[in-house]
Design a protein around this motif. Structure first.
Motif, mmCIF file in Angstrom:
data_model
loop_
_atom_site.group_PDB
_atom_site.id
_atom_site.type_symbol
_atom_site.label_atom_id
_atom_site.label_comp_id
_atom_site.label_asym_id
_atom_site.label_seq_id
_atom_site.Cartn_x
_atom_site.Cartn_y
_atom_site.Cartn_z
ATOM 1 N N TYR A 114 -6.307 8.092 -4.824
ATOM 2 C CA TYR A 114 -5.602 7.063 -4.062
ATOM 3 C C TYR A 114 -5.400 7.512 -2.626
ATOM 4 O O TYR A 114 -4.299 7.526 -2.106
ATOM 5 C CB TYR A 114 -4.262 6.735 -4.732
ATOM 6 N N ARG A 126 1.032 3.968 -3.148
ATOM 7 C CA ARG A 126 0.593 5.358 -3.064
ATOM 8 C C ARG A 126 1.749 6.336 -3.275
ATOM 9 O O ARG A 126 1.581 7.379 -3.885
ATOM 10 C CB ARG A 126 -0.130 5.589 -1.752
ATOM 11 N N GLU A 186 0.811 -1.210 0.000
ATOM 12 C CA GLU A 186 0.000 0.000 0.000
ATOM 13 C C GLU A 186 0.847 1.265 0.000
ATOM 14 O O GLU A 186 0.653 2.159 -0.813
ATOM 15 C CB GLU A 186 -0.955 0.022 1.203
ATOM 16 N N GLN A 230 -0.289 10.146 -10.408
ATOM 17 C CA GLN A 230 -1.485 9.309 -10.577
ATOM 18 C C GLN A 230 -1.492 8.475 -11.858
ATOM 19 O O GLN A 230 -2.548 8.115 -12.338
ATOM 20 C CB GLN A 230 -2.782 10.133 -10.544
ATOM 21 N N PHE A 254 -8.687 4.184 -0.481
ATOM 22 C CA PHE A 254 -8.516 3.433 -1.718
ATOM 23 C C PHE A 254 -8.192 1.959 -1.489
ATOM 24 O O PHE A 254 -8.864 1.067 -2.017
ATOM 25 C CB PHE A 254 -7.421 4.084 -2.577
#
Lengths: 495, 153
Positions: free
Chosen positions: B35, A449, A445, A457, B39
Motif C-alpha cells: 500500500y 493507508r 487514501e 496490512q 497503490f
C-alpha cells in the motif's frame, strides 16, 4: 460552556460580521435569483474576496449567501416560471400559479417567511445535534474515517443526475486528480509531470471556481436569455396572520422533513421540497386545490427548501463530509480560513463554532428582513442583462484565483478546470461527483493507508471495529440498491 | 450525436488510463509495502479503466441497436454552428486574457477582455459596453486592493 457562547456572541455581533452577513444575504438574492448565476458560483467567488478577513466575518458573508441563495431561487420560479436554482424546482408546483391568480406579493412574502422559519428551525437542530455528533466523532480513528469517506463516495450515486455510470467515472477522475502532488504518507511526488507547481497538488478553490463558474459561463453562452419584457405587477395583498396560523403544523412538518433530509448527505434541497410538498398534500383535506396556486403547497416547498441549509451543515461541520456541491464549496471556504471541519474543530475552535452558529441564526433574520422589504425590487433584478454579467464573472474568477496565493499558476488551474468542466458537461458527465471525490480522496487514501499500518496490512480492521463496520455496511447497502435499481430500469427499458 | 460523444469520451478515457497506469507503475519502485504511494492511483485508474470499457461497450451496443431499428426518434438537435463559433471565440478569448493577465497585469487586459466578451455575449449598444467595461474593473480593483488589501498584478 457559557463562556464559549459569550465568545461566539462577541465574534458574531462584531459590526463587521453583521455587515458581511447582510451583504452576503443581498449577494445571495442576486446569485440565487438570476437564472444564469448559481449560489455555488457566488460562494466560490466570495472565497478569494473574504479569505483575508477574520473567519467569522468571512463566514457571515458566505453563510448569508448560502442561505439566501437557496431562498432566492424560488423568487425567480414564482416570478418568471424558471427556477433560479435547482433547489427551487418544486416551487414551480404552486408559485407561478399564484402569480397568475394575482397573488404575487402573497407568494413572495410567504416564500420569505417560510424560508426564514425553515432556516431557523434547521439552525436550532444544527446547534443541538452537531456538538453531540462531534463528541462521538472525536473517538474516530483512521479505519472509521476511511469507512466514512468510502460512504461519502457512495453519495455520488445520489448526485449523478442522469447517468450513474458517468457519475462514477466523474468521481474516479476526481479521485485521480487528488493524487497529483506529494504523496501525504511518504513525500514521493506523484503525477506532477516534473512541474514544481504541481508538487503541492491542485489547489481546491481555483479548481472549483473553474469547475462551477467558468464552465457555467460557457454554458450560458449557448442559451442567453433576454430579460422578460413587460412589467410584473406586485399587488398589495400580502400574507395574513390567519394564513400563518393555519399553516403552523405545515411549517413544523416541512421544517423537520427539510432538516433531516439535509442531514443525509447527497439529498439536498430539491428532494426535500418535493417530499415536503407530497406530505403536505397527503395530510390535506383539500387535495384537489394543490397545483392550482395553493398556499399550503408553497409553504411546504419553501420551508423545506431552506430547512435543508442547517441540516446540510451537520455532517459538514462534525465529520468534514459535504453532502452536496454548495456545502463542498463552503468546506473549501472553511479550509481557506485554516479551519478543517470535523470533530477537532469543535474541540479546538469552540468559539468559532459557536460564533458560526449564532451567525447562521442572524443571517436568517437578515433574510426575513431584507426579503420582506425588497419584494417590490425583485422583478427589476430579473431585468439585468446576462451578457453584461457573464464577462464580469469570468474576470472575477481569474482575479479571485490569482488573489488567493498571488499565484499565476492558480489562474491557469482555474482556466483548465473551467474548460475541463465544460467538456465534461458536454459529454454528459456530472461535475458534482468530481468535486466530492476531490474533497474526499485525501480522507480516504490517508486513512486507508494509516489503517493498514495499524493493522499490519490486514483489511479485517474495517470489519472488526463497530462504527467502521456500520459505515461499510451502509455503503454496501447503498451500492446494492443502486445496482438493483439499475437492473430494474434496464429491464423496464427492454420491455 | 450523443452516442458519438460517448464513444469519443470512452476512447479518450481509456487512453488516459493507460498513460496514467504507466506513470503509476513507476511509483512503487522503492516502496516496502503493497500500500505504497502507487497503490491508490493504480486502484483508481484500474476502476476508471473498467468503467470506461463498460461505457464503451454500452455505447457500441446502443449504436448497433439504433442502426437495426433505423431509429427515427433521434431528434437531438445538432448544436447550432453559430453558437459553437461563439463558444470557441470565448474560449480563445479567455485563454488570451489569462496570458495577458499574467504578462501585462490587471487593468488593460481586463478592460479589453470585457469589451470583447460583451460583444460575444451579444450586447449591442456601444456606450453600454464601454461604460461597463471601464467601470467594473475599477470597482473590482477598489474591492480587492483598497477594501481587502489583496494585491493585483
Amino acid at each position: 460552556m457559557l463562556s464559549v457562547i459569550l465568545d461566539g456572541l462577541e465574534l458574531a455581533l462584531d459590526p463587521g460580521a453583521l455587515l458581511a452577513g447582510a451583504i452576503g444575504v443581498l449577494l445571495g438574492i442576486f446569485f440565487g435569483a438570476l437564472p444564469g448565476l448559481t449560489s455555488t458560483m457566488g460562494v466560490a467567488l466570495l472565497i478569494p474576496l473574504t479569505f483575508t478577513l477574520d473567519p467569522i466575518v468571512a463566514l457571515s458573508a458566505i453563510l448569508g449567501l448560502y442561505v439566501s441563495g437557496v431562498y432566492a431561487g424560488s423568487l425567480t420560479a414564482t416570478l418568471i416560471g424558471t427556477p433560479g436554482t435547482a433547489a427551487a424546482a418544486a416551487t414551480l408546483l404552486e408559485g407561478p400559479q399564484m402569480r397568475d391568480k394575482g397573488e404575487t406579493r402573497k407568494a413572495l412574502s410567504m416564500t420569505t417567511i417560510a424560508s426564514f422559519i425553515g432556516g431557523l428551525f434547521s439552525c436550532i437542530v444544527l446547534i443541538l445535534v452537531a456538538p453531540q455528533l462531534a463528541k462521538v466523532a472525536l473517538s474516530f480513528g483512521p479505519p472509521e474515517y476511511f469507512a466514512l469517506g468510502f460512504f461519502g463516495i457512495s453519495i455520488v450515486a445520489g448526485i449523478s443526475s442522469d447517468s450513474l455510470l458517468k457519475g462514477v467515472i466523474a468521481a474516479l477522475i476526481g479521485l485521480w486528480i487528488s493524487t497529483i502532488g506529494l504523496d501525504p504518507n511518504t513525500g514521493v511526488p506523484r503525477m506532477t509531470f516534473g512541474s514544481t507547481n504541481l508538487l503541492n497538488g491542485i489547489e481546491l478553490v481555483p479548481a472549483l471556481v473553474g469547475l462551477f463558474a467558468i464552465s457555467e459561463v460557457l454554458q450560458r453562452l449557448e442559451k442567453i436569455m433576454d430579460p422578460k419584457k413587460g412589467k410584473i405587477k406586485i399587488n398589495k395583498i400580502g400574507v395574513r396572520f390567519n394564513e400563518l396560523r393555519e399553516n403552523a403544523f405545515n411549517f413544523l412538518r416541512s421544517s423537520v422533513i427539510g432538516t433531516f433530509i439535509g442531514i443525509i448527505p447527497a439529498t439536498g434541497s430539491g428532494i426535500a421540497s418535493f417530499v415536503a410538498y407530497n406530505e403536505s398534500k397527503r395530510f390535506a383535506k383539500d387535495k384537489e386545490r394543490y397545483g392550482t396556486g395553493h398556499l399550503p403547497g408553497l409553504v411546504a416547498t419553501e420551508t423545506a427548501n431552506n430547512a435543508v441549509t442547517g441540516g446540510a451543515l451537520v455532517p459538514l461541520l462534525t465529520l468534514g463530509i459535504p453532502g452536496d456541491v454548495i456545502t463542498a464549496v463552503i468546506l473549501g471556504a472553511l479550509m481557506m480560513q485554516g479551519l478543517t471541519p470535523g470533530p477537532e474543530l469543535f474541540a479546538k475552535n469552540s468559539d468559532i463554532v459557536s460564533g458560526l452558529f449564532i451567525t447562521l441564526v442572524i443571517v436568517n433574520f437578515f433574510l426575513l428582513l431584507i426579503g420582506l422589504l425588497a419584494i417590490k425590487l425583485f422583478p427589476y433584478l430579473l431585468k439585468i442583462k446576462e451578457g453584461l454579467l457573464m464577462p464580469v464573472i469570468v474576470s472575477l474568477c481569474i482575479i479571485g484565483s490569482y488573489a488567493i496565493n498571488n499565484s499565476t499558476f492558480d489562474v491557469i488551474i482555474t482556466l483548465v478546470f473551467g474548460l475541463l468542466g465544460y467538456a465534461l458537461i458536454k459529454g454528459g458527465f456530472p461535475l458534482a461527483p468530481l468535486l466530492l471525490a476531490l474533497i474526499l480522496a485525501p480522507i480516504i487514501e490517508k486513512n486507508f493507508r494509516n489503517s493498514m499500518v495499524m493493522s499490519e496490512q490486514s483489511l479485517s480492521i474495517f470489519f472488526t471495529r463497530p462504527i467502521s463496520l456500520v459505515f461499510i455496511l451502509i455503503t454496501f447497502a447503498v451500492f446494492a440498491s443502486i445496482i438493483y435499481k439499475g437492473i430494474k430500469s434496464v429491464k423496464a427499458n427492454q420491455t | 450525436m450523443k452516442a458519438k460523444v460517448d464513444l469519443v469520451a470512452g476512447v479518450l478515457l481509456i487512453l488516459f488510463v493507460a498513460y496514467g497506469l504507466y506513470l503509476a507503475f513507476q511509483l512503487n519502485a522503492t516502496a516496502t509495502t503493497i500500500y505504497g504511494p502507487g497503490f491508490f492511483p493504480k486502484f483508481v485508474l484500474s476502476a476508471l479503466g473498467i468503467f470506461s470499457i463498460i461505457l464503451l461497450i454500452n455505447t457500441l451496443k446502443s449504436m448497433k441497436h439504433k442502426k437495426d431499428k433505423a431509429d427515427a426518434s433521434n431528434t437531438e438537435t445538432v448544436t447550432d454552428y453559430k453558437i459553437v463559433k461563439k463558444i470557441l471565440y470565448l474560449i480563445i478569448l479567455m485563454i488570451a486574457y489569462v496570458i495577458a493577465f499574467v504578462y501585462f497585469g490587471f487593468f488593460i487586459p481586463t478592460i479589453i477582455f470585457l469589451i470583447l466578451a460583451e460583444i460575444i455575449f451579444g450586447i449591442k449598444k456601444a456606450y453600454v459596453i464601454i461604460l461597463s467595461s471601464v467601470l467594473s474593473p475599477a470597482i473590482m480593483y477598489f474591492l480587492f486592493v483598497n477594501l481587502f488589501n489583496i494585491p493585483l498584478p
